[in-house]
Scaffold this motif. Structure first.
Motif, mmCIF file in Angstrom:
data_model
loop_
_atom_site.group_PDB
_atom_site.id
_atom_site.type_symbol
_atom_site.label_atom_id
_atom_site.label_comp_id
_atom_site.label_asym_id
_atom_site.label_seq_id
_atom_site.Cartn_x
_atom_site.Cartn_y
_atom_site.Cartn_z
ATOM 1 N N PHE A 108 35.045 51.052 2.552
ATOM 2 C CA PHE A 108 33.760 50.218 1.900
ATOM 3 C C PHE A 108 34.402 48.854 1.863
ATOM 4 O O PHE A 108 35.449 48.451 1.993
ATOM 5 C CB PHE A 108 33.409 50.771 0.648
ATOM 6 N N PHE A 109 33.514 47.970 1.413
ATOM 7 C CA PHE A 109 33.910 46.323 1.427
ATOM 8 C C PHE A 109 34.584 46.412 -0.027
ATOM 9 O O PHE A 109 34.050 46.329 -1.094
ATOM 10 C CB PHE A 109 32.692 45.588 1.340
ATOM 11 N N LEU A 110 35.895 46.137 0.137
ATOM 12 C CA LEU A 110 36.657 45.944 -0.761
ATOM 13 C C LEU A 110 36.238 44.387 -1.402
ATOM 14 O O LEU A 110 36.709 44.485 -2.614
ATOM 15 C CB LEU A 110 38.053 45.955 -0.361
ATOM 16 N N VAL A 111 36.173 43.420 -0.602
ATOM 17 C CA VAL A 111 35.872 42.305 -0.973
ATOM 18 C C VAL A 111 34.516 42.006 -0.810
ATOM 19 O O VAL A 111 34.034 41.893 0.309
ATOM 20 C CB VAL A 111 36.638 41.249 -0.299
ATOM 21 N N ALA A 112 33.669 42.377 -1.954
ATOM 22 C CA ALA A 112 32.136 42.251 -1.744
ATOM 23 C C ALA A 112 31.577 41.014 -1.924
ATOM 24 O O ALA A 112 32.403 40.110 -2.263
ATOM 25 C CB ALA A 112 31.654 43.146 -3.000
ATOM 26 N N TYR A 113 30.317 40.609 -1.449
ATOM 27 C CA TYR A 113 29.746 39.489 -1.368
ATOM 28 C C TYR A 113 29.863 38.761 -2.770
ATOM 29 O O TYR A 113 30.230 37.413 -2.661
ATOM 30 C CB TYR A 113 28.406 39.753 -0.966
ATOM 31 N N ASP A 114 29.471 39.625 -3.689
ATOM 32 C CA ASP A 114 29.618 38.840 -4.860
ATOM 33 C C ASP A 114 30.792 38.147 -5.657
ATOM 34 O O ASP A 114 30.777 37.350 -6.473
ATOM 35 C CB ASP A 114 29.025 39.748 -5.964
ATOM 36 N N ALA A 115 31.812 38.879 -5.104
ATOM 37 C CA ALA A 115 33.273 38.409 -5.557
ATOM 38 C C ALA A 115 33.420 37.137 -5.376
ATOM 39 O O ALA A 115 34.067 36.306 -5.863
ATOM 40 C CB ALA A 115 34.292 39.491 -5.053
ATOM 41 N N VAL A 116 32.815 36.722 -4.293
ATOM 42 C CA VAL A 116 32.959 35.242 -3.496
ATOM 43 C C VAL A 116 31.943 34.329 -3.841
ATOM 44 O O VAL A 116 31.971 33.135 -4.389
ATOM 45 C CB VAL A 116 33.261 35.320 -2.209
ATOM 46 N N ALA A 117 30.691 34.945 -3.701
ATOM 47 C CA ALA A 117 29.376 34.173 -3.924
ATOM 48 C C ALA A 117 29.366 33.548 -5.621
ATOM 49 O O ALA A 117 28.773 32.418 -5.625
ATOM 50 C CB ALA A 117 28.407 34.996 -3.645
ATOM 51 N N THR A 118 29.974 34.166 -6.454
ATOM 52 C CA THR A 118 29.966 33.842 -7.885
ATOM 53 C C THR A 118 30.981 32.917 -8.143
ATOM 54 O O THR A 118 30.893 32.478 -9.377
ATOM 55 C CB THR A 118 29.848 35.046 -8.673
ATOM 56 N N LEU A 119 31.726 32.700 -7.183
ATOM 57 C CA LEU A 119 32.736 31.486 -7.723
ATOM 58 C C LEU A 119 32.127 30.395 -7.599
ATOM 59 O O LEU A 119 31.219 29.968 -7.068
ATOM 60 C CB LEU A 119 33.998 31.788 -6.492
ATOM 61 N N SER A 120 32.625 29.504 -8.778
ATOM 62 C CA SER A 120 32.018 28.169 -9.195
ATOM 63 C C SER A 120 32.209 27.147 -8.035
ATOM 64 O O SER A 120 31.335 26.544 -7.452
ATOM 65 C CB SER A 120 32.472 27.697 -10.596
ATOM 66 N N THR A 121 33.507 27.004 -7.640
ATOM 67 C CA THR A 121 33.596 25.952 -6.716
ATOM 68 C C THR A 121 34.679 26.637 -5.539
ATOM 69 O O THR A 121 35.561 27.128 -5.758
ATOM 70 C CB THR A 121 34.454 24.719 -7.095
ATOM 71 N N ILE A 122 34.188 26.381 -4.457
ATOM 72 C CA ILE A 122 35.073 26.611 -3.191
ATOM 73 C C ILE A 122 35.331 25.526 -2.433
ATOM 74 O O ILE A 122 34.360 24.858 -1.782
ATOM 75 C CB ILE A 122 34.321 27.987 -2.495
ATOM 76 N N SER A 123 36.662 25.407 -2.186
ATOM 77 C CA SER A 123 36.948 24.207 -1.113
ATOM 78 C C SER A 123 37.905 24.758 0.044
ATOM 79 O O SER A 123 39.058 24.850 -0.346
ATOM 80 C CB SER A 123 37.479 22.974 -1.904
ATOM 81 N N GLY A 124 37.308 25.235 1.034
ATOM 82 C CA GLY A 124 38.145 25.525 2.197
ATOM 83 C C GLY A 124 38.944 26.995 2.001
ATOM 84 O O GLY A 124 40.140 26.883 1.868
ATOM 85 N N MET A 125 38.051 27.892 1.782
ATOM 86 C CA MET A 125 38.843 29.353 1.422
ATOM 87 C C MET A 125 38.755 29.969 3.006
ATOM 88 O O MET A 125 37.720 29.747 3.836
ATOM 89 C CB MET A 125 37.920 30.057 0.353
ATOM 90 N N MET A 126 39.888 30.762 3.301
ATOM 91 C CA MET A 126 39.832 31.109 4.593
ATOM 92 C C MET A 126 39.953 32.683 4.234
ATOM 93 O O MET A 126 41.329 33.125 3.839
ATOM 94 C CB MET A 126 40.923 30.799 5.460
ATOM 95 N N ILE A 127 39.333 33.659 4.801
ATOM 96 C CA ILE A 127 39.627 35.244 4.711
ATOM 97 C C ILE A 127 39.802 35.829 6.156
ATOM 98 O O ILE A 127 39.142 35.599 7.037
ATOM 99 C CB ILE A 127 38.515 36.011 3.809
ATOM 100 N N LEU A 128 41.034 36.715 6.408
ATOM 101 C CA LEU A 128 41.027 37.067 7.617
ATOM 102 C C LEU A 128 41.053 38.722 7.446
ATOM 103 O O LEU A 128 41.901 39.365 6.577
ATOM 104 C CB LEU A 128 42.592 36.841 8.200
ATOM 105 N N ASP A 129 39.922 39.418 8.034
ATOM 106 C CA ASP A 129 39.853 40.704 7.607
ATOM 107 C C ASP A 129 40.569 41.399 8.998
ATOM 108 O O ASP A 129 39.897 41.553 9.858
ATOM 109 C CB ASP A 129 38.300 40.924 7.382
ATOM 110 N N LEU A 130 41.505 41.985 8.740
ATOM 111 C CA LEU A 130 42.336 42.700 10.008
ATOM 112 C C LEU A 130 41.905 44.324 9.934
ATOM 113 O O LEU A 130 42.509 44.907 10.714
ATOM 114 C CB LEU A 130 43.725 42.471 9.715
ATOM 115 N N SER A 131 41.211 44.708 9.105
ATOM 116 C CA SER A 131 40.844 45.933 8.811
ATOM 117 C C SER A 131 39.636 46.381 9.639
ATOM 118 O O SER A 131 38.657 45.780 10.173
ATOM 119 C CB SER A 131 40.272 46.132 7.295
#
Ligand code: NAP
Length: 411
Positions: free
Chosen positions: A248-271
């Motif tokens: 399943f999605f271990l990193v769900a949409y909300d876990a990131v969407a609800t963050l207050s400030t994001i400046s240049g985050m990179m996620i590499l999904d190798l799965s």
């Protein structure tokens, strides 16, 4: 004469996340069905980037293979449009490309050789492979090792892990000062962590259990963190490598969407299947890369490897003909073995009779009679048997058929 067949669905024709559908979960059951459908031998090779079947059969019946593959996976036969096939020299060449890392997403990566070795070992275990495919795979694995040693392809330890770290370096300024996270403690996570450690980056590692993360960090570096803590404070991590088999999605949409400030985050999904919700890519300031995109980027960075790959193709071509000849030679082995067995049976019977007739033959006399009978038969049979083998090696199947008739052997 039997043929070597290969049928495959790989990342070359199918997006990696779709490959999952073609995977055969229960190998024993799949092997049984493929054997029943007419393959005399078969080996399944499955990695994150491919699902392949190698087989031996008297004819190349790919519709039969698709029928069985559909049964095993529950897919419709029409889903196999992207299936590539090849027989004899082509199938052998493909296997050599595979073990040399030439057909990999990351050209020259090392894992595939181990994965092919595991595949043949498990086919042997299941009794699905036999003399031909065992010989072919064992020799192909040796060729793969030799090619890597001679050319240095894969020498720098290239892997999907090290490529991902390189991509992060290319996309993120001053990675050393950033929060780096690895999620997962398996094979791919190990490759990522080793690469990070080698390049001097500090990073955190999250697992479902803190103990496993701690044991992992002890072995390869990094700081263990609790998985719940990670998701509660995901904004701390500028770069995350996600390499798990979570269904399943271990990193769900909300876990990131609800963050207050994001400046240049990179996620590499190798799965594969993906463990990060793709919708995250739409969040401003987030760069999400999945395995397909990593593969594309890698391909663009592969110029020098491609040059090496060209040189390797030459070596492979030579090996293909040698292996093809070996496969053909094996066609004669059952006839040759059976003939030698019958000859030996006659020799042993006649020797026993002769010894009995001599009466009180001492051990030395028996040994002399034994040696002589053996020498006579070997002297007579070796030349025709070797000629039969040679004819078979050259694909002269008429000779094989005549020999079978002469020796009363059913081919
Ligand atoms: N092997 C390759 O060559 C290769 C290449 C490219 C991509 N991939 C993909 O990379 C991923 C990882 O492969 P791998 O070979 O590293 O697998 P692996 O060695 O079996 O490791 C799987 C990891 O997933 C974690 N995990 C399993 N179920 C989980 C769940 N329900 N929730 C959270 N974590 C879970 C486990 O971590 P914990 O038990 O510690 O939590 C374990 O460390 C797979 O999706 C695979 O398809 C593999």
């Amino acid at each position: 004469m039997s043929r070597i067949l290969n049928a495959r669905i790989t990342f070359r024709t199918t997006p990696v996340h779709m490959l999952e559908k073609f995977m055969m979960k229960d190998h024993k059951d799949a092997y049984r069905r493929f054997r029943e459908s007419g393959l005399e031998e078969c080996v399944i090779v499955q990695t994150c980037n491919r699902v392949e079947l190698f087989g031996r059969a008297s004819e190349a019946d790919y519709s039969g293979i698709i029928r069985t593959w559909s049964e095993v996976t529950g897919l419709d036969g029409g889903a196999f449009g992207a299936m590539e096939t090849g027989e004899d020299a082509e199938a052998i060449r493909h296997l050599l490309d595979l073990v040399s890392g030439l057909d990999s997403m990351v050209v020259g990566e090392e894992q595939v050789l181990g994965q092919v070795r595991e595949s043949i070992a498990s086919a042997k275990d299941a009794g699905a492979s036999g003399m031909h495919l065992n010989t072919l795979f064992d020799r192909a694995a040796r060729v793969g090792t030799r090619i890597r040693n001679v050319t240095g392809l894969g020498k720098e330890g290239v892997s999907v892990g090290s490529m991902a770290v390189r991509l992060a370096e290319e996309n993120v300024n001053d990675l050393k000062s950033k929060g780096v996270l690895v999620i997962g403690t398996g094979e791919v996570a190990t490759l990522v962590a080793k690469s990070l450690a080698r390049r001097g980056y500090s990073f955190s590692v999250a697992s479902r259990t803190l103990q496993r993360a701690a044991a992992f960090c002890e072995a390869v570096g990094g700081d263990p963190v609790r998985f719940e803590d990670v998701l509660a404070d995901f904004g701390r991590y500028d770069v995350s490598f996600v390499a798990t088999t979570a269904p399943f999605f271990l990193v769900a949409y909300d876990a990131v969407a609800t963050l207050s400030t994001i400046s240049g985050m990179m996620i590499l999904d190798l799965s594969n299947p993906r463990a990060v919700d793709e919708r995250i890519a739409t969040i401003p300031g987030v760069k999400l890369m999945n395995l397909d995109q990593i593969g594309e980027m890698v391909e663009r960075n592969m110029k020098d490897r491609a040059n090496k790959a060209e040189a390797i193709q030459g070596t492979i071509s030579g090996e293909v003909s040698a292996l093809e000849a070996s496969m053909r030679r094996l066609e004669a082995e059952p006839l040759v073995n059976e003939t030698f067995r019958v000859i030996e049976e006659i020799r042993a019977r006649e020797l026993a009779k002769a010894v009995q007739m001599v009466g009180d033959a001492d051990p030395r006399t028996v040994r002399i009679m034994d040696d002589m009978s053996r020498a006579v038969l070997e002297g007579i049979a070796s030349t025709p048997m070797n000629n039969i083998r040679r004819a078979s090696e050259h694909g002269d199947m008429d000779v094989l058929e005549v020999a079978a008739r002469i020796f009363d052997y059913d081919i």
